[in-house]
Design a protein around this motif. Structure first.
Motif, PDB file in Angstrom:
ATOM      1  N   CYS A  38     -57.261  25.781 -47.241  1.00 34.52           N
ATOM      2  CA  CYS A  38     -56.385  26.146 -46.126  1.00 34.52           C
ATOM      3  C   CYS A  38     -55.132  26.843 -46.657  1.00 34.52           C
ATOM      4  CB  CYS A  38     -55.997  24.862 -45.390  1.00 34.52           C
ATOM      5  SG  CYS A  38     -54.933  25.115 -43.976  1.00 34.52           S
ATOM      6  N   SER A  40     -52.305  26.315 -45.664  1.00 31.18           N
ATOM      7  CA  SER A  40     -51.257  25.291 -45.787  1.00 31.18           C
ATOM      8  C   SER A  40     -51.166  24.759 -47.214  1.00 31.18           C
ATOM      9  CB  SER A  40     -51.532  24.113 -44.847  1.00 31.18           C
ATOM     10  OG  SER A  40     -51.459  24.548 -43.513  1.00 31.18           O
ATOM     11  N   ILE A 179     -52.296  36.147 -33.051  1.00 29.97           N
ATOM     12  CA  ILE A 179     -51.641  36.824 -34.184  1.00 29.97           C
ATOM     13  C   ILE A 179     -52.088  36.138 -35.482  1.00 29.97           C
ATOM     14  CG2 ILE A 179     -49.435  37.475 -35.231  1.00 29.97           C
ATOM     15  CD1 ILE A 179     -48.160  37.230 -32.429  1.00 29.97           C
ATOM     16  N   GLY A 180     -52.735  36.886 -36.370  1.00 25.29           N
ATOM     17  CA  GLY A 180     -53.240  36.319 -37.628  1.00 25.29           C
ATOM     18  C   GLY A 180     -54.622  35.755 -37.406  1.00 25.29           C
ATOM     19  N   VAL A 181     -55.652  36.573 -37.697  1.00 24.88           N
ATOM     20  CA  VAL A 181     -57.022  36.108 -37.423  1.00 24.88           C
ATOM     21  C   VAL A 181     -57.749  35.844 -38.751  1.00 24.88           C
ATOM     22  CG1 VAL A 181     -57.332  36.907 -35.074  1.00 24.88           C
ATOM     23  CG2 VAL A 181     -57.633  38.550 -36.918  1.00 24.88           C
ATOM     24  N   GLY A 182     -57.131  34.993 -39.586  1.00 28.66           N
ATOM     25  CA  GLY A 182     -57.752  34.536 -40.827  1.00 28.66           C
ATOM     26  C   GLY A 182     -58.555  33.274 -40.563  1.00 28.66           C
ATOM     27  N   GLY A 185     -57.250  31.655 -37.160  1.00 27.67           N
ATOM     28  CA  GLY A 185     -57.227  32.584 -36.033  1.00 27.67           C
ATOM     29  C   GLY A 185     -58.611  33.097 -35.662  1.00 27.67           C
ATOM     30  N   VAL A 203     -54.300  40.457 -33.461  1.00 23.33           N
ATOM     31  CA  VAL A 203     -53.311  41.208 -34.235  1.00 23.33           C
ATOM     32  C   VAL A 203     -53.383  40.720 -35.682  1.00 23.33           C
ATOM     33  CG1 VAL A 203     -50.857  41.770 -34.476  1.00 23.33           C
ATOM     34  CG2 VAL A 203     -51.805  41.315 -32.197  1.00 23.33           C
ATOM     35  N   THR A 205     -52.664  42.167 -40.033  1.00 26.04           N
ATOM     36  CA  THR A 205     -52.336  43.260 -40.955  1.00 26.04           C
ATOM     37  C   THR A 205     -53.583  43.758 -41.693  1.00 26.04           C
ATOM     38  OG1 THR A 205     -51.734  41.489 -42.485  1.00 26.04           O
ATOM     39  CG2 THR A 205     -49.932  42.617 -41.378  1.00 26.04           C
ATOM     40  N   ARG A 206     -54.655  42.956 -41.692  1.00 24.51           N
ATOM     41  CA  ARG A 206     -55.870  43.325 -42.441  1.00 24.51           C
ATOM     42  C   ARG A 206     -56.952  43.825 -41.497  1.00 24.51           C
ATOM     43  NH1 ARG A 206     -58.330  38.682 -45.631  1.00 24.51           N
ATOM     44  NH2 ARG A 206     -57.758  37.443 -43.812  1.00 24.51           N
ATOM     45  N   ALA A 209     -60.082  41.514 -41.306  1.00 29.20           N
ATOM     46  CA  ALA A 209     -59.944  40.344 -40.423  1.00 29.20           C
ATOM     47  C   ALA A 209     -60.097  40.770 -38.966  1.00 29.20           C
ATOM     48  CB  ALA A 209     -58.586  39.683 -40.655  1.00 29.20           C
ATOM     49  N   ASN A 250     -43.999  33.650 -39.005  1.00 32.38           N
ATOM     50  CA  ASN A 250     -42.780  34.115 -39.685  1.00 32.38           C
ATOM     51  C   ASN A 250     -41.857  34.760 -38.648  1.00 32.38           C
ATOM     52  OD1 ASN A 250     -43.539  36.844 -39.383  1.00 32.38           O
ATOM     53  ND2 ASN A 250     -44.483  36.954 -41.412  1.00 32.38           N
ATOM     54  N   GLY A 271     -48.735  28.808 -37.197  1.00 37.42           N
ATOM     55  CA  GLY A 271     -48.501  29.197 -38.595  1.00 37.42           C
ATOM     56  C   GLY A 271     -47.215  28.589 -39.125  1.00 37.42           C
ATOM     57  N   ILE A 272     -47.235  28.301 -40.421  1.00 40.25           N
ATOM     58  CA  ILE A 272     -46.100  27.619 -41.056  1.00 40.25           C
ATOM     59  C   ILE A 272     -45.357  28.631 -41.934  1.00 40.25           C
ATOM     60  CG2 ILE A 272     -45.443  25.529 -42.350  1.00 40.25           C
ATOM     61  CD1 ILE A 272     -48.136  24.320 -41.620  1.00 40.25           C
ATOM     62  N   THR A 293     -47.638  23.413 -32.690  1.00 36.21           N
ATOM     63  CA  THR A 293     -48.668  22.367 -32.639  1.00 36.21           C
ATOM     64  C   THR A 293     -49.029  22.006 -34.071  1.00 36.21           C
ATOM     65  OG1 THR A 293     -50.469  23.992 -32.513  1.00 36.21           O
ATOM     66  CG2 THR A 293     -49.711  23.055 -30.431  1.00 36.21           C
ATOM     67  N   LEU A 332     -56.592  33.911 -51.862  1.00 37.51           N
ATOM     68  CA  LEU A 332     -56.166  33.580 -50.487  1.00 37.51           C
ATOM     69  C   LEU A 332     -54.728  34.048 -50.270  1.00 37.51           C
ATOM     70  CD1 LEU A 332     -56.860  32.066 -47.794  1.00 37.51           C
ATOM     71  CD2 LEU A 332     -55.940  29.994 -48.849  1.00 37.51           C
TER      72      LEU A 332
HETATM   73  P1  NAD Z   1     -55.258  32.684 -43.681  1.00 37.27           P
HETATM   74  O1  NAD Z   1     -54.576  33.185 -44.887  1.00 37.27           O
HETATM   75  O2  NAD Z   1     -56.723  32.410 -43.737  1.00 37.27           O
HETATM   76  O3  NAD Z   1     -55.006  33.676 -42.450  1.00 37.27           O
HETATM   77  C1  NAD Z   1     -53.751  34.237 -42.151  1.00 37.27           C
HETATM   78  C2  NAD Z   1     -54.013  35.574 -41.480  1.00 37.27           C
HETATM   79  O4  NAD Z   1     -52.779  36.108 -41.030  1.00 37.27           O
HETATM   80  C3  NAD Z   1     -54.619  36.605 -42.428  1.00 37.27           C
HETATM   81  O5  NAD Z   1     -55.747  37.214 -41.828  1.00 37.27           O
HETATM   82  C4  NAD Z   1     -53.486  37.595 -42.663  1.00 37.27           C
HETATM   83  O6  NAD Z   1     -53.957  38.897 -42.906  1.00 37.27           O
HETATM   84  C5  NAD Z   1     -52.736  37.486 -41.358  1.00 37.27           C
HETATM   85  N1  NAD Z   1     -51.338  37.905 -41.448  1.00 37.27           N
HETATM   86  C6  NAD Z   1     -50.458  37.667 -42.445  1.00 37.27           C
HETATM   87  N2  NAD Z   1     -49.255  38.191 -42.136  1.00 37.27           N
HETATM   88  C7  NAD Z   1     -49.367  38.761 -40.916  1.00 37.27           C
HETATM   89  C8  NAD Z   1     -48.470  39.438 -40.043  1.00 37.27           C
HETATM   90  N3  NAD Z   1     -47.191  39.635 -40.395  1.00 37.27           N
HETATM   91  N4  NAD Z   1     -48.932  39.872 -38.850  1.00 37.27           N
HETATM   92  C9  NAD Z   1     -50.224  39.670 -38.499  1.00 37.27           C
HETATM   93  N5  NAD Z   1     -51.121  39.033 -39.284  1.00 37.27           N
HETATM   94  C10 NAD Z   1     -50.698  38.585 -40.479  1.00 37.27           C
HETATM   95  O7  NAD Z   1     -54.472  31.350 -43.259  1.00 37.27           O
HETATM   96  P2  NAD Z   1     -54.976  30.112 -42.364  1.00 37.27           P
HETATM   97  O8  NAD Z   1     -55.567  29.084 -43.255  1.00 37.27           O
HETATM   98  O9  NAD Z   1     -55.709  30.607 -41.185  1.00 37.27           O
HETATM   99  O10 NAD Z   1     -53.569  29.497 -41.877  1.00 37.27           O
HETATM  100  C11 NAD Z   1     -52.740  30.237 -41.009  1.00 37.27           C
HETATM  101  C12 NAD Z   1     -51.398  29.549 -40.877  1.00 37.27           C
HETATM  102  O11 NAD Z   1     -51.551  28.332 -40.152  1.00 37.27           O
HETATM  103  C13 NAD Z   1     -50.752  29.162 -42.208  1.00 37.27           C
HETATM  104  O12 NAD Z   1     -49.348  29.298 -42.102  1.00 37.27           O
HETATM  105  C14 NAD Z   1     -51.112  27.701 -42.344  1.00 37.27           C
HETATM  106  O13 NAD Z   1     -50.250  26.992 -43.165  1.00 37.27           O
HETATM  107  C15 NAD Z   1     -50.988  27.274 -40.902  1.00 37.27           C
HETATM  108  N6  NAD Z   1     -51.685  26.041 -40.526  1.00 37.27           N
HETATM  109  C16 NAD Z   1     -51.060  25.289 -39.581  1.00 37.27           C
HETATM  110  C17 NAD Z   1     -51.679  24.143 -39.137  1.00 37.27           C
HETATM  111  C18 NAD Z   1     -51.011  23.314 -38.074  1.00 37.27           C
HETATM  112  O14 NAD Z   1     -51.485  22.221 -37.801  1.00 37.27           O
HETATM  113  N7  NAD Z   1     -49.959  23.806 -37.449  1.00 37.27           N
HETATM  114  C19 NAD Z   1     -52.937  23.770 -39.631  1.00 37.27           C
HETATM  115  C20 NAD Z   1     -53.549  24.588 -40.579  1.00 37.27           C
HETATM  116  C21 NAD Z   1     -52.912  25.732 -41.022  1.00 37.27           C
END
Ligand code: NAD
Ligand code: ZN
Ligand code: ZN
Length: 346
Positions: A38, A40, A179-182, A185, A203, A205-206, A209, A250, A271-272, A293, A332
């Motif tokens: 993850c 995180s 926003i952020g479909v990793g 997402g 949405v 940046t990649r 994704a 962010n 996102g954190i 959340t 990652l």
């Molecule tokens: P990931 O790296 O797999 O995916 C992140 C995605 O965001 C990537 O596709 C990246 O290209 C995209 N991205 C980065 N910067 C961007 C921007 N400025 N605009 C648009 N897209 C952008 O990460 P993940 O494992 O899916 O985790 C995502 C976030 O969620 C992390 O911050 C993680 O710590 C957090 N998280 C929170 C919880 C919670 O309970 N709140 C649980 C798990 C993960």
């Protein structure tokens, strides 16, 4: 046995030889099938330092875990050796009002806990075997492969919980922006597609994704820039999005999240990324609510597993060996993982 451990704050994880645990009374030994990687973990590794949390390295990483019951400690019933199971991650006291509702993620005694989850303060799943302290947090998997199931326990559960709070808004004609479909997402897009008639705008940046999001239900895909909020306004015919889910969190994405929202809408920051937003009368759409959340409840995990068993959602998994885990964390961080990397110890 080999384990991927965080040995010091702000240092890359290492593969180290550690003793194989023995289940004590009430505990279960899990043979790990998969442990998801993850984003995180990257925050944990690089942004945390001594005194910020009530635990210290070393411990084994991996808070998205599934596998098979290997051995039962004294007094454990209701599980069988060899049975495939997924682990509900969040640690809670098990006794407070939230915990007894299944929401260990929002345990009211969090301040007294010495670990957030296995893999977040105590040994997690990036090893051939792991100890599960409360057997009731193991959920039967049926036909699901543990490697597929592991990411569902967080990358599936967290967006599911975030979306569920807003289901009432996602009626025909509504729009959800992701926003952020990793890792998370991408699952979020699939969950929206499976549960709601909302138009989904992804949405990221990649481009890679965004392509995955488009193949899983996102109707529109946008690379963020100066005009993204205006494009979302146009795509929603001036209304704004009913629900915005920010999986980056962010400063920039939070501004976009609020600018894309609609009066009475929900803006949910998952996102954190360390961003903040100045919330006030003139800085957000009228009656929009802005929430964070954290993870989800155990009954929601049951629902996520049910969706996966029915083929409604599916994690896109890249299998990684224990030895390759440290390098995969670096990939990652560079945005080079598509879907979810999952450590497969066997
Ligand atoms: P990931 O790296 O797999 O995916 C992140 C995605 O965001 C990537 O596709 C990246 O290209 C995209 N991205 C980065 N910067 C961007 C921007 N400025 N605009 C648009 N897209 C952008 O990460 P993940 O494992 O899916 O985790 C995502 C976030 O969620 C992390 O911050 C993680 O710590 C957090 N998280 C929170 C919880 C919670 O309970 N709140 C649980 C798990 C993960
Ligand atoms: Zn996580
Ligand atoms: Zn509790």
């Amino acid at each position: 046995m080999d384990a991927v451990q965080l040995t010091q704050w702000k240092h890359d994880p290492e593969v180290r030889d550690v003793p194989q645990p023995d289940p004590g009374p009430g505990e279960v030994l899990l043979k790990v099938g998969g442990a998801g990687m993850c984003h995180s973990d990257l925050h944990l590794i690089h942004d945390f330092e001594a005194g910020m949390v009530p635990f210290e390295p070393p411990f084994t990483l991996g808070h998205e875990n599934a596998g098979w019951v290997e051995a039962l400690g004294a007094g454990v019933s209701g599980l069988e050796v060899g049975q495939p199971v997924a682990l509900y991650g969040p640690t809670g006291c098990g006794r407070c009002h939230r915990c007894v509702q299944g929401m260990q993620n929002y345990c009211e005694r969090q301040a007294e806990l010495t670990s957030m989850a296995a893999g977040l303060g105590e040994d997690g799943g990036m090893a051939p075997y792991m100890l599960v302290r409360d057997s009731h947090r193991l959920l039967a998997l049926g036909d699901l492969d543990p490697v597929q199931a592991a990411p569902l326990t967080d990358a599936g559960l967290t967006p599911y919980h975030a979306i569920k709070r807003s289901l009432g808004l996602l009626v025909p004609g509504s729009t959800a922006v992701v926003i952020g479909v990793g890792g998370l997402g991408y699952m979020g897009v699939q969950i929206l597609d499976a549960l709601t008639p909302a138009t989904v705008i992804a949405v990221d940046t990649r481009r890679s994704a965004l392509d995955m999001a488009a193949s899983s239900g996102a109707l529109h895909t946008l690379v963020p820039g100066e005009s993204t909020a205006a494009e979302i306004t146009e795509l929603t015919r001036g209304k704004g999005a009913d629900v915005v889910l920010d999986f980056v969190g962010n400063e920039t994405t939070m501004q976009l999240a609020v600018a894309s929202g609609r009066p009475l809408g929900h803006i949910t920051i998952v996102g954190i990324g360390g961003g903040t937003y100045p919330f006030g009368f003139f800085s957000a759409p009228y009656e929009a609510s802005l929430a964070t959340t954290y993870w989800g409840s155990i009954s929601e995990l049951m629902e996520v597993l049910e969706m996966a068993e029915r083929g409604l959602i599916r994690a896109e998994v890249e299998r990684v060996s224990l030895a390759d885990a440290p390098e995969t964390y670096r990939r990652l961080a560079r945005g080079e993982v598509n879907g979810r990397a999952v450590v497969v110890p066997a």
